[in-house]
Design a protein around this motif. Structure first.
Motif, PDB file in Angstrom:
ATOM      1  N   ARG A 247      29.398  46.144  35.124  1.00 32.98           N
ATOM      2  CA  ARG A 247      29.280  46.567  36.074  1.00 32.98           C
ATOM      3  C   ARG A 247      29.849  47.445  36.296  1.00 32.98           C
ATOM      4  O   ARG A 247      31.419  47.171  36.072  1.00 32.98           O
ATOM      5  CB  ARG A 247      29.467  45.664  36.523  1.00 32.98           C
ATOM      6  N   GLU A 249      30.903  47.210  38.999  1.00 30.40           N
ATOM      7  CA  GLU A 249      31.718  46.816  40.047  1.00 30.40           C
ATOM      8  C   GLU A 249      32.666  45.715  39.766  1.00 30.40           C
ATOM      9  O   GLU A 249      33.689  45.129  41.226  1.00 30.40           O
ATOM     10  CB  GLU A 249      31.013  46.051  41.035  1.00 30.40           C
ATOM     11  N   ASN A 250      32.281  45.341  38.834  1.00 30.06           N
ATOM     12  CA  ASN A 250      32.958  44.497  37.948  1.00 30.06           C
ATOM     13  C   ASN A 250      33.831  45.069  36.446  1.00 30.06           C
ATOM     14  O   ASN A 250      33.690  44.083  35.843  1.00 30.06           O
ATOM     15  CB  ASN A 250      32.505  43.269  37.836  1.00 30.06           C
ATOM     16  N   SER A 253      36.956  43.064  34.528  1.00 32.03           N
ATOM     17  CA  SER A 253      36.575  41.545  33.538  1.00 32.03           C
ATOM     18  C   SER A 253      35.058  41.849  32.673  1.00 32.03           C
ATOM     19  O   SER A 253      35.371  41.157  31.485  1.00 32.03           O
ATOM     20  CB  SER A 253      36.253  40.231  34.169  1.00 32.03           C
ATOM     21  N   LEU A 302      34.511  50.767  45.859  1.00 33.36           N
ATOM     22  CA  LEU A 302      33.007  50.592  46.229  1.00 33.36           C
ATOM     23  C   LEU A 302      32.476  50.645  47.114  1.00 33.36           C
ATOM     24  O   LEU A 302      30.964  50.706  47.380  1.00 33.36           O
ATOM     25  CB  LEU A 302      33.610  49.490  45.933  1.00 33.36           C
TER      26      LEU A 302
HETATM   27  C1  LIG Z   1      32.499  40.512  40.424  1.00 35.27           C
HETATM   28  O1  LIG Z   1      33.570  41.347  41.982  1.00 35.27           O
HETATM   29  C2  LIG Z   1      32.545  41.528  42.782  1.00 35.27           C
HETATM   30  C3  LIG Z   1      32.646  42.515  44.020  1.00 35.27           C
HETATM   31  O2  LIG Z   1      33.904  42.983  43.154  1.00 35.27           O
HETATM   32  C4  LIG Z   1      33.225  40.156  43.056  1.00 35.27           C
HETATM   33  O3  LIG Z   1      33.158  39.789  44.260  1.00 35.27           O
HETATM   34  C5  LIG Z   1      33.000  38.874  41.903  1.00 35.27           C
HETATM   35  O4  LIG Z   1      33.857  37.347  42.326  1.00 35.27           O
HETATM   36  C6  LIG Z   1      32.887  39.354  40.611  1.00 35.27           C
HETATM   37  N1  LIG Z   1      32.169  38.463  39.797  1.00 35.27           N
HETATM   38  C7  LIG Z   1      32.620  38.722  38.388  1.00 35.27           C
HETATM   39  C8  LIG Z   1      32.150  37.541  37.757  1.00 35.27           C
HETATM   40  O5  LIG Z   1      33.603  39.240  37.818  1.00 35.27           O
END
Ligand SMILES: *[C@@H]1O[C@H](CO)[C@@H](O)[C@H](O)[C@H]1NC(C)=O
Ligand SMILES: *[C@@H]1O[C@H](CO)[C@@H](O)[C@H](O)[C@H]1NC(C)=O
Ligand SMILES: *[C@@H]1O[C@H](CO)[C@@H](O)[C@H](O)[C@H]1NC(C)=O
Length: 344
Positions: A247, A249-250, A253, A302
């Motif tokens: 993602r 957004e992620n 990680s 974001l």
């Molecule tokens: C993914 O990103 C969102 C928004 O930044 C965050 O709130 C969430 O903790 C993240 N989850 C993981 C599994 O990294």
């Protein structure tokens, strides 16, 4: 199941969706600005390791087999014969399928979804100084036949991954990005209003072709930057053709985890892929503006496009939702019923 039960269950599911949607924003305190910021920052729920149901048809990614004709006739139907065509057009360009046969992975590039950040961690094989073990190349029927690899077997056995991005944010990014590629931006080549883009995202391709606004990028560019990604990452039945989704957004990680999984599956005679480097490769103007206004870089990347929807309102949210419906459904991101009415 009786009709009445179906009705109750459907209503229940709708109510649950509304509850979940509302739960995503802090109850009561949410301003409309926060609402639109949260809207565009929602990641795909289909994420990380997922069940692969099959492959993306080879005719969609092998550039020799790809058929441009349906797209051409959509353009001709709408602009020359004045036929009533749907807003969504047939795929305008082959899907970007890249492969590494040593580490046995397939990476599907989606436009405006941080795919450059991922591919920059691997050399491209056609670069003179590329490491032949680490590099990635465009997959084609001809090159697979040459290697004696069956495309369906490759898809089944390799680690197939891609990147996803919230479709509202991705649309905002495409809107900003395409116009920056135009050689002329005056007169008929002015950037159209965001609300016009939402009503018909192909407006950029239409303007740039009709008035010849682009210089280098070519006639398909603005069309393939504004089409749903689902056809390039699903089977013909619309099921995921992937093992893993990173993602946007992620990214910080999800990308290292993808590399870890590739390393885990690799032939032990190969050295592990190095830790990926993460940076926003082509950071758009929306993110830069937010950063300058003091928001931290990750959050700015974001929520940046939230402003566009904040200004335009729910009409733009709905227009983009229905245009990218296949993506919203695949990523399980719901359409909210309404925005808070705080006049902000
Ligand atoms: C993914 O990103 C969102 C928004 O930044 C965050 O709130 C969430 O903790 C993240 N989850 C993981 C599994 O990294
Ligand atoms: C173009 O119009 C013809 C005639 O109505 C139709 O058969 C064809 O499916 C249309 N093609 C596209 C891509 O819209
Ligand atoms: C054009 O097609 C859409 C569906 O694609 C339909 O909803 C609309 O009524 C049609 N308009 C006309 C004028 O036929």
């Amino acid at each position: 199941m009786s009709l009445a039960w179906k009705f109750i269950l459907t209503k229940g599911a709708v109510a649950l969706c509304i509850l979940l949607t509302n739960a995503a924003a802090p109850a009561g305190s949410s301003s409309s600005e926060e609402f639109y910021g949260n809207l565009v920052a929602q990641p795909s729920r289909l994420a990380r390791s997922i069940k692969k149901h099959g492959m993306v048809p080879i005719d969609l990614w092998d550039d020799k087999s790809f058929n441009f004709e349906p797209f051409h006739s959509w353009v001709i139907n709408g602009s020359i014969y004045m036929r009533n065509v749907s807003r969504n057009y047939p795929l305008s360009f082959p899907c970007g399928v890249w492969v590494n046969h040593n580490y046995k992975f397939v990476f599907i590039r989606n436009r405006k979804a941080a795919s450059t950040t991922v591919t920059d961690n691997f050399d491209k094989c056609h670069y003179g100084n590329a490491d032949p073990k680490l590099c990635i190349e465009v997959a084609s029927k001809a090159s697979l036949i040459e290697r004696g690899i069956d495309p369906a077997m490759m898809w089944r056995d390799y680690f197939v991954f891609t990147t996803s991005r919230n479709p509202w944010a991705r649309a905002g990014s495409s809107y900003d990005y395409c116009s920056t590629k135009w050689a002329r931006t005056d007169g008929a080549c002015r950037q159209p209003a965001f609300s016009s883009f939402c009503r018909d995202p192909s407006i950029l391709g239409k303007i740039s072709n009709l008035f010849h606004c682009f210089d280098k990028v070519g006639m398909y560019h603005d069309y393939y930057h504004t089409e749903p990604v689902a056809p390039c990452i699903t089977t013909p039945e619309g099921l995921p053709a992937l093992d893993y989704i990173i993602r946007y957004e992620n990214l910080s990680s999800d990308l290292p985890e993808a590399v870890r999984l590739i390393n885990k599956r690799r032939d032990p005679s190969l050295p592990p892929l190095p830790e990926p480097k993460i940076y926003w490769k082509k950071k758009g103007q929306a993110a830069r503006q937010h950063e300058e206004s003091g928001i931290d870089a990750h959050k700015a990347a974001l929520v940046g496009h939230g402003d566009k929807y904040h200004q335009c309102g729910m009409q733009c949210v709905r227009d983009i939702y229905y245009y990218f419906k296949v993506d919203f459904e695949l990523f399980q991101i719901p359409l909210p019923a309404s925005a808070p009415e705080d006049g902000k």
